[in-house]
Design an enzyme around this catalytic site. Structure first.
Site, PDB file in Angstrom:
ATOM      1  N   ASP A  35     -20.382   3.227  -8.758  1.00 13.16           N
ATOM      2  CA  ASP A  35     -20.740   3.300 -10.183  1.00 13.16           C
ATOM      3  C   ASP A  35     -22.213   3.660 -10.371  1.00 13.16           C
ATOM      4  O   ASP A  35     -22.630   4.042 -11.466  1.00 13.16           O
ATOM      5  CB  ASP A  35     -20.517   1.948 -10.877  1.00 13.16           C
ATOM      6  CG  ASP A  35     -19.044   1.668 -11.127  1.00 13.16           C
ATOM      7  OD1 ASP A  35     -18.297   2.642 -11.282  1.00 13.16           O
ATOM      8  OD2 ASP A  35     -18.671   0.484 -11.163  1.00 13.16           O
ATOM      9  N   ALA A  77       7.537  -0.255   1.451  1.00 13.68           N
ATOM     10  CA  ALA A  77       8.539   0.747   1.820  1.00 13.68           C
ATOM     11  C   ALA A  77       9.778   0.627   0.949  1.00 13.68           C
ATOM     12  O   ALA A  77      10.274   1.609   0.410  1.00 13.68           O
ATOM     13  CB  ALA A  77       8.923   0.570   3.295  1.00 13.68           C
ATOM     14  N   THR A  78      10.285  -0.608   0.786  1.00 15.26           N
ATOM     15  CA  THR A  78      11.518  -0.764   0.012  1.00 15.26           C
ATOM     16  C   THR A  78      11.242  -0.824  -1.480  1.00 15.26           C
ATOM     17  O   THR A  78      12.059  -0.438  -2.292  1.00 15.26           O
ATOM     18  CB  THR A  78      12.249  -2.051   0.409  1.00 15.26           C
ATOM     19  OG1 THR A  78      11.394  -3.157   0.098  1.00 15.26           O
ATOM     20  CG2 THR A  78      12.558  -2.060   1.892  1.00 15.26           C
ATOM     21  N   ARG A  79      10.034  -1.320  -1.844  1.00 13.04           N
ATOM     22  CA  ARG A  79       9.646  -1.544  -3.228  1.00 13.04           C
ATOM     23  C   ARG A  79      10.704  -2.360  -3.960  1.00 13.04           C
ATOM     24  O   ARG A  79      10.967  -2.160  -5.138  1.00 13.04           O
ATOM     25  CB  ARG A  79       9.367  -0.214  -3.932  1.00 13.04           C
ATOM     26  CG  ARG A  79       8.132   0.457  -3.334  1.00 13.04           C
ATOM     27  CD  ARG A  79       8.035   1.926  -3.669  1.00 13.04           C
ATOM     28  NE  ARG A  79       7.831   2.128  -5.090  1.00 13.04           N
ATOM     29  CZ  ARG A  79       8.424   3.121  -5.776  1.00 13.04           C
ATOM     30  NH1 ARG A  79       9.220   3.947  -5.176  1.00 13.04           N
ATOM     31  NH2 ARG A  79       8.182   3.263  -7.055  1.00 13.04           N
ATOM     32  N   ASP A  96       8.809 -13.527  -4.666  1.00 12.44           N
ATOM     33  CA  ASP A  96       7.816 -12.462  -4.900  1.00 12.44           C
ATOM     34  C   ASP A  96       6.495 -13.094  -5.322  1.00 12.44           C
ATOM     35  O   ASP A  96       6.364 -13.611  -6.430  1.00 12.44           O
ATOM     36  CB  ASP A  96       8.348 -11.524  -6.001  1.00 12.44           C
ATOM     37  CG  ASP A  96       7.446 -10.321  -6.195  1.00 12.44           C
ATOM     38  OD1 ASP A  96       6.335 -10.306  -5.619  1.00 12.44           O
ATOM     39  OD2 ASP A  96       7.863  -9.407  -6.931  1.00 12.44           O
ATOM     40  N   ASP A 156     -14.334  -0.044 -18.601  1.00 12.77           N
ATOM     41  CA  ASP A 156     -13.254  -0.050 -17.627  1.00 12.77           C
ATOM     42  C   ASP A 156     -12.093  -0.822 -18.213  1.00 12.77           C
ATOM     43  O   ASP A 156     -12.289  -1.874 -18.825  1.00 12.77           O
ATOM     44  CB  ASP A 156     -13.730  -0.742 -16.343  1.00 12.77           C
ATOM     45  CG  ASP A 156     -14.508   0.229 -15.477  1.00 12.77           C
ATOM     46  OD1 ASP A 156     -14.114   1.416 -15.437  1.00 12.77           O
ATOM     47  OD2 ASP A 156     -15.503  -0.188 -14.872  1.00 12.77           O
ATOM     48  N   THR A 183       8.305  -5.115  -0.038  1.00  9.31           N
ATOM     49  CA  THR A 183       7.466  -4.302   0.856  1.00  9.31           C
ATOM     50  C   THR A 183       7.202  -2.976   0.170  1.00  9.31           C
ATOM     51  O   THR A 183       7.950  -2.553  -0.706  1.00  9.31           O
ATOM     52  CB  THR A 183       8.163  -4.013   2.202  1.00  9.31           C
ATOM     53  OG1 THR A 183       9.277  -3.127   1.945  1.00  9.31           O
ATOM     54  CG2 THR A 183       8.651  -5.284   2.889  1.00  9.31           C
TER      55      THR A 183
END
Lengths: 193, 548, 724
Positions: free
Chosen positions: C565, C417-419, C377, C340, C415
């Protein structure tokens, strides 16, 4: 288990049929073809490279013979006495061989220390048609004396009959005893005549 | 020119000829055994034999077919010999029943051990219709088994190994018979006889008498060498001037007995799709052959300088080098034909010929048997080598697991078991010791040579040993039978186990089985296993004789 | 030839900088072990010295003597032959006493004893560990919840599958199961040796709890998933004790080969006696037994089972539990490794690696903007931007910027939505940072435009597999401007490239499994140096890949921890479950890594290979030894009869008897001398297989030929002074 057995029986019948078919092809047809080729292109070899004197066969160039009498060049000792219907070597080794060599030396009145190796050893076939040049040369005085010929004459004869290695490198230099003795007989005949 | 130069040139010419022929012949054989079409004459044979050439066999059926065909062969040949006096061209030849059993087993197992003298024991009819036929089919059987094993390695996730009858017939018609015909004509031109003349007595120049033999010799001689059979038309075998008249026919005969075994690695390489694998096996076989040739030649040349020379049992027309070459090649190939008497070789020379057989007839071995024996040793080598690089061992992507190693190990066990048990019994049994010609260490070597020759299906002998007694005839026949068919069944089972496996892909972690290192180990395994198994016996035989 | 007296830490040449390096980890655990209380620590385990070995040998002597029971010896055909030989020799020594016969019988018994000791030492290590494990499994009662909700106290051994138990803080969890209610911190040090507690909670991939571990805080309700006596810890005890040890396929194959070799040598020696009789010098049974024992492969025969046990044990040292020896062997054959990406190859978070100013602008401005806009952030990406920018700013500037919140700046949170995230300063200046397209929309909607140079940079980053973020500013009354681009990318752990190169040298192809898009995946694959990748992988894709590899005949290894898995773990040839994973994953896998370290697979593969190499090397050594033994014994047996055979006594041994005794003593002592090597394993180096073969052949093949000549000669120098 029973299936293996029945399979064995089934395969055995196939085997029997195969053997019969192959026997015809390989046991009859194949030798016949080779025989036919021999008759067509190598008749002499197929018959055994025979030597005739005055129309009667006196031997084969390929097969050594027992020579009795001091007047002939002798071949090597033979475990089978050059019989022709049997063949083979002495299979001796070690002390048994040492003893046998001493016996051969005393029979041929040779000194084991100086005699050529082939003079006191038997060949594998018991039918070796050849001797070494050295052994042939060593016999010259005896043969010349017995036939009342000059040693140089006989020695020249031996020289003329020494065959070199095939293609210059294969096998050994050697003298074919039958060929040499045939020439010797011819020479004696001429001198006598 | 000295003997040394002549000898080396002879070997060089032989090697060059083999090098030139093995590639086309090996590739041709690969084509023969993968061809999908049948020749017309083959189809005729299949119809007569009533087998379906299109059907393939699993390993059990294949093995059953091999055994059935061989048992039928033994029975037929035995009957031919026993009833030869009432068959055509009898000429007074006769054989005891036990000798007949021995002879029948001997020729069917590709051994061609002869307890009888060739001239006296068998009539020309038996020689031709019985022995020559077996001289053809017994190598074809070995070839078929080898091809089946190669298919086991080449095929992926399958069940079938091919059809025995098809492999037998193709091996004969497309490989062995054509080569034998060419060989027979060459020998014929060289002076080997081919006639039906009865023995005739001639008067010689010096007034003596000599019997001159006739016979269909050239046809038998060619297949005797080509099929690694070795049974002589005459008692003296290829030392007899009618079988081997000169140095050229001698070289041709050595070439014939080596040519198929040395070409089969190529066939293997082509069939498994990786020619380097073929080179590996060829390198292995050639190294062992060269090793043994060096040892035997050195010993004989060394003896030639001694007080007795080395010519006892050897022909003047050949001399020491070609005799050592023939002895090595015949014992390295399970042929057993001889152009000189091995018993009269020097202790180490004869011991070398003996050890050549004890290696297990894989340098290059008999027709087919050489390849499958070598592959068995390869599997053993791969097992050890695979472990040493940390991988579950595999050959050509086929894993060597429990079943494979069991079959491999048992195959390796058969020959030493027969040789050691029967030599051990024989050497203290008056029945056997009374038949020995020599005494002391050389006598031990005689007996050991006989059982080694039988168990390896070689057929050559220390001929001083008189093997024509019921006990020796029957025990030797047992050795020949088991020594031939136990490995064949085991090898076919191995092929069956391998063919079922999927071929794993080659990765960087896979041990390459074509590197010089691997070939070195491959040779090492054969020599060490053979050497360790037989060292005590050899120490009391040839070594004790040589060192005393 | 003799193995070095100190052991190195790891079978692979690990990168010292790699925090996952097993040697480093073990040292850490080792330290704790000395404080006591660590279940898995066995004193002296990782630094076998000869004194310690000697102590171990002495302590195992009673067991070794008990193992002289023929019913036990029978399991090794080679040693059984030695056992029978010892009996024969002893009978002979009693019947016809001589120094020679007694010396030989004592050393023959010693040979069997040494083999038993090797096995006992290997087993002893596991037994000590099992005892500690057993001690930790002391729970006797459980609170079982009845259907009506009431609780009853029952013995833990009475619990069956489906029972629901309640476990309170400081109680031991009575059996394996899944948490169905609540969340707790659990001390799993009894199994993993790791003292830091782990969190277990209902639902998800962290719901599995193991019997024998202790709840530290909060209470949980657990549904029992295994029968008593079959719990994880029970199986672990059985495994480390070797109770459930069965011969592995390869071990069986080797045993068959060794057995056949033994039969061949038995035949060779038995056939020798009649030949000796014929030659005129029958040998005494004592001498024949001595020869036989020297020839049969006793070295590997004696050490074979110790090698197998030690191989499993080495895995345990790496904190891996193999459920079968078969899996360990298979590990050596693995040719495809599925890893992985997240957490194994990369750190798992995208990090800011570069700030690119828009064409014509300075770096200073974009750095400030990136810093300010990311201050609020809290995502890992955001934190990495702050870190990167902070490093590029001088401290006064940074301090000034850090004061902004107090100065009245407001932050715009990120968010979905706004990124975008950002900050609005009191003076009306607005900083924005976010996904390039979102920022572009913001800029254009406020009358600005996206400069083509920035678009090129954005595309460049995206096509390299990175994530481009744009930074923009809008000063009061002006159109927004794009200041530059932040390059986020997934960071490959240091040293991975070297590890994959190593794997490649071992012949193993690495395939990276990731949920990323193919572009990102490709770039990370190239950076990490893996051979292939599977992007946007679903569990079904993973399964399909395994099956496809296996169809091509490849052996596949993978790691996994989630329930989804489990099928893939079960399908793969070597499936390693993380101990932090679900019970389903652990059940499906054939190995469990207690450290939950996905890179452990590399060590597992090495150990698998090492196991086979050790067997192969000692087999080669054992057989190569025979050559010298022949040269010692055969002339000794027959030199009176054939004085010429003394030429074979090439090392000049003193007398026939001393030669035979010396060979037998060497044969016995070499077992002891090789015990450390068989326990530690032959060093495995990731090298081409031909190079590896050449090296091992040289060391164990050639060494095996030479060593006994020297060893036997040295022993003979001593033995020749004995009154034989």
């Amino acid at each position: 288990m029973t299936s293996t057995l029945s399979s064995f029986v089934k395969q055995s019948w196939a085997g029997l049929r195969a053997m019969l078919v192959l026997t015809v092809l390989l046991g009859v047809l194949y030798p016949a073809v080779v025989w036919g080729v021999g008759q067509a292109v190598a008749r002499d070899q197929a018959a055994g490279s025979l030597v005739s004197v005055d129309g009667s066969v006196v031997g084969s160039y390929l097969v050594g013979q027992q020579w009795t009498g001091a007047q002939w060049f002798w071949g090597r000792p033979s475990a089978s006495g050059y019989a022709g219907d049997t063949s083979g070597g002495s299979n001796l080794s070690g002390t048994a061989l040492t003893d046998e060599v001493a016996r051969r030396a005393s029979t041929a009145r040779l000194d084991p220390a100086t005699a050529p190796a082939d003079a006191l050893t038997a060949s594998g076939s018991g039918l070796d048609p050849h001797v070494s040049q050295a052994y042939a040369v060593s016999q010259v005085p005896r043969v010349a004396a017995a036939r009342g010929l000059a040693e140089s004459q006989v020695a020249a004869l031996v020289d003329a009959h020494v065959q070199g290695r095939v293609a210059g490198f294969l096998g050994q230099p050697r003298v074919n005893v039958l060929e040499l003795n045939l020439a010797l007989a011819a020479l004696s005949g001429r001198s006598a005549g | 020119m000295s003997d040394t130069v002549s000898g080396l040139l002879t070997i060089a010419v032989l090697v060059a000829a083999l090098a030139a022929v093995h590639v086309p012949l090996g590739s041709w054989m690969a084509k023969v055994f993968t061809d999908t079409r049948h020749w017309r004459v083959e189809r005729l044979v299949y119809r007569l034999v009533r087998v379906d050439p299109a059907s393939e066999q699993r390993w059990v059926t294949y093995a059953v077919a091999v055994l059935a065909f061989s048992v039928v062969g033994i029975v037929l040949l035995f009957l031919l010999i026993v009833f030869q006096s009432v068959l055509p061209l009898a000429r007074g030849a006769s054989m005891n029943v036990d000798t007949a059993v021995n002879t029948a087993v001997s020729f069917v197992t590709n051994t061609n051990w002869q307890s009888y003298a060739g001239e006296a024991g068998t009539s020309p009819f038996v020689q031709t219709v019985g022995l020559t036929v077996q001289n053809f089919v017994s190598p074809a059987v070995g070839l078929a088994v080898a091809i089946a094993l190669v298919r086991g390695l080449a095929r992926s996730s399958g069940t079938d190994l091919g059809n025995f009858w098809v492999d037998l017939v193709r091996g004969l018609f497309r490989v062995i018979v054509p080569l034998a015909l060419v060989g027979a004509v060459v020998l014929l031109l060289g002076g080997v006889i081919q006639n039906l003349t009865a023995p005739t007595t001639v008067t010689t120049l010096s007034g003596g008498h000599q019997v001159l033999q006739g016979g269909l010799v050239a046809s038998q001689e060619a297949i005797k060498e080509l099929g690694t059979n070795g049974g002589g038309y005459f008692n003296a075998n290829s030392a007899h001037p009618f079988e081997n008249p000169n140095a050229v026919t001698n070289l041709v005969e050595v070439f014939l007995l080596l040519v198929i075994p040395f070409s089969l690695p190529r066939t293997y390489g082509v069939m498994v799709g990786d020619r380097r694998q073929g080179w590996t096996v060829l390198g292995f076989m050639a190294s062992l052959w060269a090793l043994m040739l060096t040892a035997v030649t050195w010993s004989e040349v060394h003896a030639a300088a001694g007080p007795l020379g080395a010519l006892e049992g050897k022909e003047v027309r050949f001399g020491v080098w070609p005799s050592a070459l023939f002895a090595t090649s015949t014992t390295a190939t399970s042929t057993g034909a001889v152009n000189s008497m091995h018993e009269s070789f020097s202790a180490l020379g004869g011991g070398g010929a003996l050890f050549s057989m004890m290696l297990g007839e894989l340098s290059p071995g008999g027709v087919g048997t050489g390849l499958y024996s070598a592959l068995v040793v390869a599997i053993l080598t791969v097992f050890i080598a695979g472990l040493m690089v940390g991988r579950t061992p595999e050959l050509l992507g086929k894993q060597i697991g429990r079943r494979e190693i069991t079959l491999t190990a048992l195959t390796v066990l058969v020959m030493p078991l027969l040789v050691l048990v029967f030599t051990g019994i024989g050497i203290v049994a008056p029945l056997v010791t009374s038949q020995m010609l020599a005494t002391g260490p050389h006598g031990l070597t005689e007996v050991m040579y006989a059982y080694t020759s039988a168990a390896n299906n070689n057929g050559s002998a220390f001929a001083g040993f008189s093997a024509d007694t019921p006990y020796t005839n029957l025990t030797l026949a047992l050795c020949m039978f088991v020594g031939r068919f136990a490995p064949i069944v085991l090898v076919l089972a191995l092929a069956g186990s391998l063919v079922a496996q999927r071929r794993r892909p080659v990765t960087a972690g896979t041990l390459p089985t074509h590197s010089p290192t691997f070939v070195g180990l491959f040779v090492g395994v054969a020599v060490v296993v053979g050497g360790l198994t037989f060292f005590p016996a050899l120490a009391l035989g040839p070594l004790a004789e040589a060192l005393s | 030839m003799t193995p070095s007296s100190t052991t190195t830490s790891s079978p692979t040449a690990s990168n010292p900088a790699d925090p996952m390096q097993p040697g480093a980890r073990r040292q850490k655990r080792h330290g704790r072990g000395n404080d006591g209380g660590d279940a898995l620590i066995r004193p002296g385990h990782t630094s076998t010295s000869y004194t310690q070995l000697a102590r171990q040998l002495v302590t195992t002597l009673p067991q070794a003597v008990a193992k002289l029971d023929p019913r036990h010896v029978w399991h090794s055909p080679v040693m059984f032959v030695v056992w029978v030989g010892s009996v024969v020799t002893t009978v002979q020594a009693v019947a016809d006493p001589s120094w020679f016969a007694w010396t030989l019988s004592i050393w023959l018994w010693a040979t069997v004893l040494f083999a038993n000791m090797a096995e006992a030492v290997a087993e002893g290590r596991g037994k000590a560990q099992a005892a500690t494990l057993r001690a930790s499994r002391r729970t006797t009662t459980a609170e079982r919840r009845l259907p009506d909700g009431s609780l009853e106290t029952v013995a833990a051994s009475d619990l069956t599958i489906g029972d629901v138990v309640v476990v309170r803080p400081n109680e031991v969890i009575p059996g394996d199961g899944d948490v169905i209610e609540g969340m707790a911190t659990v001390d799993e040090s009894a199994i993993t040796g790791e003292s830091a507690p782990v969190i277990r909670e209902s639902g998800g991939d962290r719901s599995a709890v193991t019997g024998g571990t202790t709840v530290l805080s909060d209470g949980i309700t657990v549904r029992i998933t295994t029968r008593p006596g079959e719990t994880f810890i029970d199986r672990m005890i059985a495994l480390v004790e070797g109770a459930s040890r069965q011969k592995t396929p390869n071990e069986i194959a080797l045993t068959i080969l060794l057995t056949v070799l033994t039969i061949i040598f038995l035949l060779a020696v038995m056939a020798m006696q009649p030949m000796a009789v014929y030659s005129g010098q029958a040998q005494s049974p004592v001498v024949l037994v001595a020869l036989l024992v020297c020839l049969i492969p006793t070295t590997i025969g004696a050490l074979l089972s110790a090698i197998g046990i030690a191989g499993m044990d080495r895995l345990v040292q790496h904190n891996v539990l193999a459920m079968s020896g078969r899996a360990v062997e298979a590990a050596g054959d693995v040719s495809t490794l599925l890893l992985d990406k997240t957490g194994t190859i990369t750190y798992g978070n995208r990090r800011a690696t570069q700030l690119l100013a828009a064409p014509g602008l300075g770096n200073e401005e974009v750095t400030r903007a990136a810093y300010v806009s990311s201050l609020a952030d809290e995502t890992p990406e955001g934190r990495s931007i702050v870190e990167l920018a902070a490093a590029a700013l001088d401290s006064p500037t940074r301090e000034a910027l850090d004061r902004l919140p107090r100065d009245g700046a407001t932050f715009v949170e990120f968010t979905a939505a706004t990124r975008m995230s950002g900050a609005d300063l009191p003076d009306g200046t607005a900083y924005r940072k976010g996904a390039a397209d979102s920022v572009a929309r913001w800029v254009t909607s406020h009358g600005g435009e996206m400069p083509s140079g920035v678009v090129t940079e954005v595309d460049g980053i995206a096509s390299s597999g990175g994530t481009p973020l744009a930074v923009a500013v809008q000063e009061p009354g002006r159109a927004p401007r794009v200041l530059g681009v932040i390059h986020l990318k997934d960071v490959v752990k240091p040293g991975m490239k070297e590890r994959f190169a190593q794997l490649r040298a071992m012949g193993i192809r690495t395939v990276m499994i990731t949920g990323d898009n193919p572009l990102t995946a490709k770039s990370i694959a190239a950076e990490a140096g893996v051979d292939d990748f599977l992007a946007e992988a679903t569990p079904e894709d993973k399964m399909a890949l395994i099956k496809q590899e296996q169809l091509g005949g490849r052996l596949v290894a993978m790691t996994g921890d989630g329930t989804n898995d489990a099928p893939a773990l079960a399908q793969s040839d070597v499936g390693v479950a993380m101990n932090t994973g679900t019970m389903a994953a652990k059940e499906a896998a054939n190995m469990v890594d207690l450290d939950s370290d996905p890179t452990k697979l590399i060590d597992i593969v090495s150990i698998g290979k090492q196991l086979l190499i050790t067997r192969g090397a000692l087999t080669t050594f054992s057989i190569a030894n025979d050559i010298a033994k022949y040269f010692a014994i055969i002339p000794a047996m027959f030199v009176i009869l054939f004085p010429g055979l003394d030429a074979l006594n090439i090392i000049g041994l003193a007398s026939p008897k001393s030669a035979i005794v010396s060979a037998v003593i060497f044969n016995a002592l070499i077992i002891i001398a090789l015990i450390p090597l068989s326990l530690k394993g032959v060093r495995y180096r990731a090298a081409g297989s031909t190079a590896l073969l050449r090296r091992n052949l040289l060391v164990y093949g050639l060494g095996g030929i030479v060593a006994p000549f020297i060893g036997i000669k040295l022993i003979d120098l001593v033995v020749s002074h004995l009154p034989l």
